[in-house]
Enzyme design. Structure first.
Site, PDB file in Angstrom:
ATOM      1  CD  GLU A   1      -2.786   1.095   2.482  1.00  0.00           C
ATOM      2  OE1 GLU A   1      -2.768   0.153   3.296  1.00  0.00           O
ATOM      3  OE2 GLU A   1      -3.479   2.123   2.631  1.00  0.00           O
TER       4      GLU A   1
ATOM      5  NE  ARG B   1       4.560  -8.916  11.054  1.00  0.00           N
ATOM      6  CZ  ARG B   1       3.961  -8.150  10.139  1.00  0.00           C
ATOM      7  NH1 ARG B   1       2.944  -8.602   9.437  1.00  0.00           N
ATOM      8  NH2 ARG B   1       4.375  -6.925   9.933  1.00  0.00           N
TER       9      ARG B   1
ATOM     10  CE  LYS C   1       3.294   0.556   5.572  1.00  0.00           C
ATOM     11  NZ  LYS C   1       2.165   0.136   4.744  1.00  0.00           N
TER      12      LYS C   1
HETATM   13  P1  ATP Z   1      -0.172  -1.786   6.824  1.00  0.00           P
HETATM   14  O1  ATP Z   1      -0.452  -1.983   8.258  1.00  0.00           O
HETATM   15  O2  ATP Z   1      -0.110  -0.363   6.416  1.00  0.00           O
HETATM   16  O3  ATP Z   1      -0.963  -2.654   5.886  1.00  0.00           O
HETATM   17  P2  ATP Z   1       2.000  -3.450   5.992  1.00  0.00           P
HETATM   18  O4  ATP Z   1       3.331  -3.560   6.629  1.00  0.00           O
HETATM   19  O5  ATP Z   1       1.148  -4.638   5.900  1.00  0.00           O
HETATM   20  O6  ATP Z   1       1.331  -2.272   6.734  1.00  0.00           O
HETATM   21  P3  ATP Z   1       1.755  -3.251   3.146  1.00  0.00           P
HETATM   22  O7  ATP Z   1       2.170  -2.149   2.253  1.00  0.00           O
HETATM   23  O8  ATP Z   1       0.341  -3.662   3.136  1.00  0.00           O
HETATM   24  O9  ATP Z   1       2.215  -2.809   4.587  1.00  0.00           O
HETATM   25  O10 ATP Z   1       2.710  -4.500   2.923  1.00  0.00           O
HETATM   26  C1  ATP Z   1       2.990  -5.069   1.673  1.00  0.00           C
HETATM   27  C2  ATP Z   1       3.271  -6.527   1.843  1.00  0.00           C
HETATM   28  O11 ATP Z   1       4.380  -6.723   2.699  1.00  0.00           O
HETATM   29  C3  ATP Z   1       2.103  -7.269   2.455  1.00  0.00           C
HETATM   30  O12 ATP Z   1       1.868  -8.422   1.676  1.00  0.00           O
HETATM   31  C4  ATP Z   1       2.582  -7.618   3.827  1.00  0.00           C
HETATM   32  O13 ATP Z   1       2.022  -8.827   4.287  1.00  0.00           O
HETATM   33  C5  ATP Z   1       4.073  -7.732   3.638  1.00  0.00           C
HETATM   34  N1  ATP Z   1       4.802  -7.525   4.886  1.00  0.00           N
HETATM   35  C6  ATP Z   1       4.742  -6.450   5.699  1.00  0.00           C
HETATM   36  N2  ATP Z   1       5.508  -6.630   6.790  1.00  0.00           N
HETATM   37  C7  ATP Z   1       6.094  -7.853   6.664  1.00  0.00           C
HETATM   38  C8  ATP Z   1       6.997  -8.627   7.472  1.00  0.00           C
HETATM   39  N3  ATP Z   1       7.463  -8.175   8.640  1.00  0.00           N
HETATM   40  N4  ATP Z   1       7.380  -9.842   7.010  1.00  0.00           N
HETATM   41  C9  ATP Z   1       6.933 -10.304   5.844  1.00  0.00           C
HETATM   42  N5  ATP Z   1       6.078  -9.640   5.044  1.00  0.00           N
HETATM   43  C10 ATP Z   1       5.650  -8.424   5.436  1.00  0.00           C
END
Ligand code: ATP
Ligand code: MG
Length: 583
Positions: free
Chosen positions: A42, A284, A294
């Site tokens: 996002e 994750r 974030k």
């Molecule tokens: P938000 O809370 O804003 O959604 P987010 O960290 O999930 O934060 P996104 O931009 O939606 O941000 O993340 C993009 C992709 O990265 C998603 O598929 C998410 O699952 C993955 N992602 C985010 N943090 C991790 C992590 N610590 N380990 C593995 N994948 C991650």
């Protein structure tokens, strides 16, 4: 280097699934590669090391099995999204070594997508759901809707608007789109089954699929005042792009039933051919000694705890890049930490170790004196110099040699002299009585013997005095006749390059700075950044921004990509030579 493997991939459950699907031909389709994954950020913030893991998992899987990975911006949330984030995310994915411009053999092309490009189709499908009785417009207040949703132990209650006719729903939905209502006045919800409100899975209780938001969108401008929800947009985007394996983190496990339901209903409606994408969840990446939320990252930037999103202390991709971490090192960490189905913690040293391991064979060596103390070679003539040489890299003779002058005045490290030596100290110590001072090799130069030292009025040592042995030069036959236990680094005081060196370390002193309701700001490491004036080997003058070196004894360093200028470099410590945090 795009999409090239940096090391051999190890098996994991996702790779096993893809292998099995390749063997059974589960996703064999005309004109498409057999594996298509996507990374769906996002654009509401900067990427961090957790995203690197997701990028590596998605792009890496496609790469390893000859498929492609799409970069798709999930931009359905107009208020929080900005072009700035889109640009920085694209930069980071490319920097990590991946590219959405796929070269084939089949399905080549530039696979950059925006969920907002699907707004028309998403709308059309929502009307379809209304027409087949699988979606309705709810007009409850937000508070009533929340109350009627129930919770994990209590089933929800049907909305009084749940049985509106198809005609009424369609009219309302079209009026929502036409801008006749205010934010929050109505919402479109899915109706999965008659008794969906008592589903044990909260995500199946008539999930919202469209909401009213009179807001400007970074790509569609003011064309829309209704926006699709993430859980609705995501599966449809996957299906429109012919994704085969939709990989996400474990918290989306409970969203999978809705994902499957939606794609099933829409393929019955002729929107998609089967097989539709399938969602797989993995744990994750949780690294110790950092925060990745974030909100908390933003707080540190906004409160000035760090200097912007690319501060080298932050685990953002931009920060890690500026810090000097290599894309290959980060990929290696992602590979090593594996893909699992249960959450756990990975020690931060795994990342540091991977970066070290990547840098050791390729970083040219150089000398830097970080805490300088003057050394005066009393029997060396003033104004003269002797050229010394050393290999650019000890294991790569093909990289050649570097040269630097030995002069009467040198800089050595403060810690390389002790007035009163402790046991086992083999560097410079002064003569005592009729005992001569210690003999030490000035690495790549000469052996020298301490003859005395100077102090200022505060008792601080300001210079060490030595005599050198002219026939002891490294690499000459005479060198071997001197047996010394100490061997120290130095630079010529006349020729040295004076430069700012930024000694970075971990941002937090606590393993899990934000776990269990702790206030992460209490655990900031005061030593996370120390700026020193250092004296460097003269050849470093021409270091280019982002060029990395091993400074002997001190660790790996990079010329800062923002502050460094030709002739006037600023270096960041990437990582020390050894893990100083190990327990
Ligand atoms: P938000 O809370 O804003 O959604 P987010 O960290 O999930 O934060 P996104 O931009 O939606 O941000 O993340 C993009 C992709 O990265 C998603 O598929 C998410 O699952 C993955 N992602 C985010 N943090 C991790 C992590 N610590 N380990 C593995 N994948 C991650
Ligand atoms: Mg997310």
């Amino acid at each position: 280097m795009s999409n090239e493997k940096t090391h051999a991939p190890a098996p994991n459950f996702l790779r096993n699934i893809v292998e099995a699907d390749l063997a059974s031909g589960a996703h064999t389709r005309q004109g498409l590669p057999p594996v298509i994954t996507r990374f769906p950020p996002e654009p509401n913030g900067y990427l961090h090391v957790g995203h690197a893991k997701s990028i590596y998992t998605n792009f890496g899987l496609a790469r390893d099995f000859g498929g492609r990975c799409h970069l798709r911006f999930d931009d359905t949330n107009p208020e929080k999204e900005e072009q700035e984030y889109v640009d920085s995310i694209m930069d980071s994915v490319r920097w990590l070594g991946f590219d959405w411009d796929y070269k084939g053999p089949v399905g080549a092309g530039n696979h950059l997508y925006f969920a907002s490009d699907y707004f028309d189709k998403l709308y059309e499908m929502a009307e379809y759901l209304i027409k087949v009785g699988k979606a309705y417009v709810d007009s409850q207040s937000a508070a009533d809707m929340a109350a009627n949703r129930g919770n994990f132990t209590t089933p929800g209650t049907n909305s009084p608007f749940r049985n509106r006719s198809v005609e009424e729903n369609l009219q309302l939905f079209r009026d929502m789109k036409a801008g006749k209502y205010k934010d929050g006045e109505h919402i479109l919800r899915a109706k999965i089954s008659e008794d969906a409100m008592s589903s044990p899975n909260m995500n199946m209780r008539d999930p919202a699929i469209y909401r009213i938001r009179h807001a400007h969108h970074h790509r569609t401008g003011d064309n829309w005042c209704i926006y699709p929800m993430y859980d609705y947009t995501h599966p449809i985007s996957d299906a429109l792009e012919n994704i085969t394996h939709s990989i996400c983190t474990l918290e989306f496990q409970d969203h999978r039933p809705f994902y499957d339901w939606l794609l099933e209903v829409l393929s019955e409606g002729g929107f998609f051919a089967k097989p539709v994408p399938h969602q797989y969840e993995f744990a994750r990446l949780n690294l110790t000694y950092i925060v990745t939320s974030k909100r908390k990252l933003r707080q540190m930037v906004e409160e000035g705890i760090v200097d912007g999103w690319d501060d080298p202390r932050l685990p953002t991709m931009a920060g890690m890049r500026r810090r000097g971490f290599t894309p290959e090192g980060i990929q290696l960490m992602c590979e090593r930490t594996g893909v699992t189905k249960s959450d756990g913690w990975i020690d931060y040293s795994v990342l540091e170790g991977a970066v070290r391991e990547d840098l050791d064979p390729k970083a040219p060596r150089a000398i830097a004196v970080l805490r300088p103390l003057k050394l005066i070679v009393e029997n060396f003539p003033e104004g003269q110099s002797v050229e010394c040489t050393s290999p650019v890299h000890p294991h790569h003779p093909e990289l050649g040699h570097r040269t630097f002058p030995f002069t009467r005045e040198l800089w050595i490290e403060e810690e390389d002299f002790m007035e009163v030596p402790t046991k086992g100290y083999f560097r410079f110590t002064p003569p005592v009585g009729d005992q001569p001072g210690a003999r030490v090799r000035l690495k790549y130069g000469f052996v020298a013997e301490c003859t005395g030292y100077d102090k200022d009025e505060n008792g601080k040592v300001t210079a060490v005095r030595v005599k050198y042995f002219e026939d002891s030069k490294s690499g000459t036959p005479g060198a071997d006749t001197y047996k010394v236990k100490g061997n120290i680094t130095w630079v010529s005081a006349e020729a040295a390059l004076e430069a700012e060196v930024r000694l970075y370390d971990r941002l937090f002193t606590e393993e899990k700075p934000d776990a269990g309701g702790k206030d992460f700001k209490e655990f900031l490491n005061p030593k996370a950044l120390e700026i020193v004036k250092a004296y460097l080997e003269p050849g470093l003058k021409n270091a280019l921004p982002e060029q990395r070196f091993q400074f002997e004894r001190h660790g790996y360093f990079v010329a800062d990509r923002v502050l460094s200028q030709p002739g006037k470099p600023v270096f960041n410590r990437i990582v020390t030579l050894k893990d100083s945090w190990a327990k």
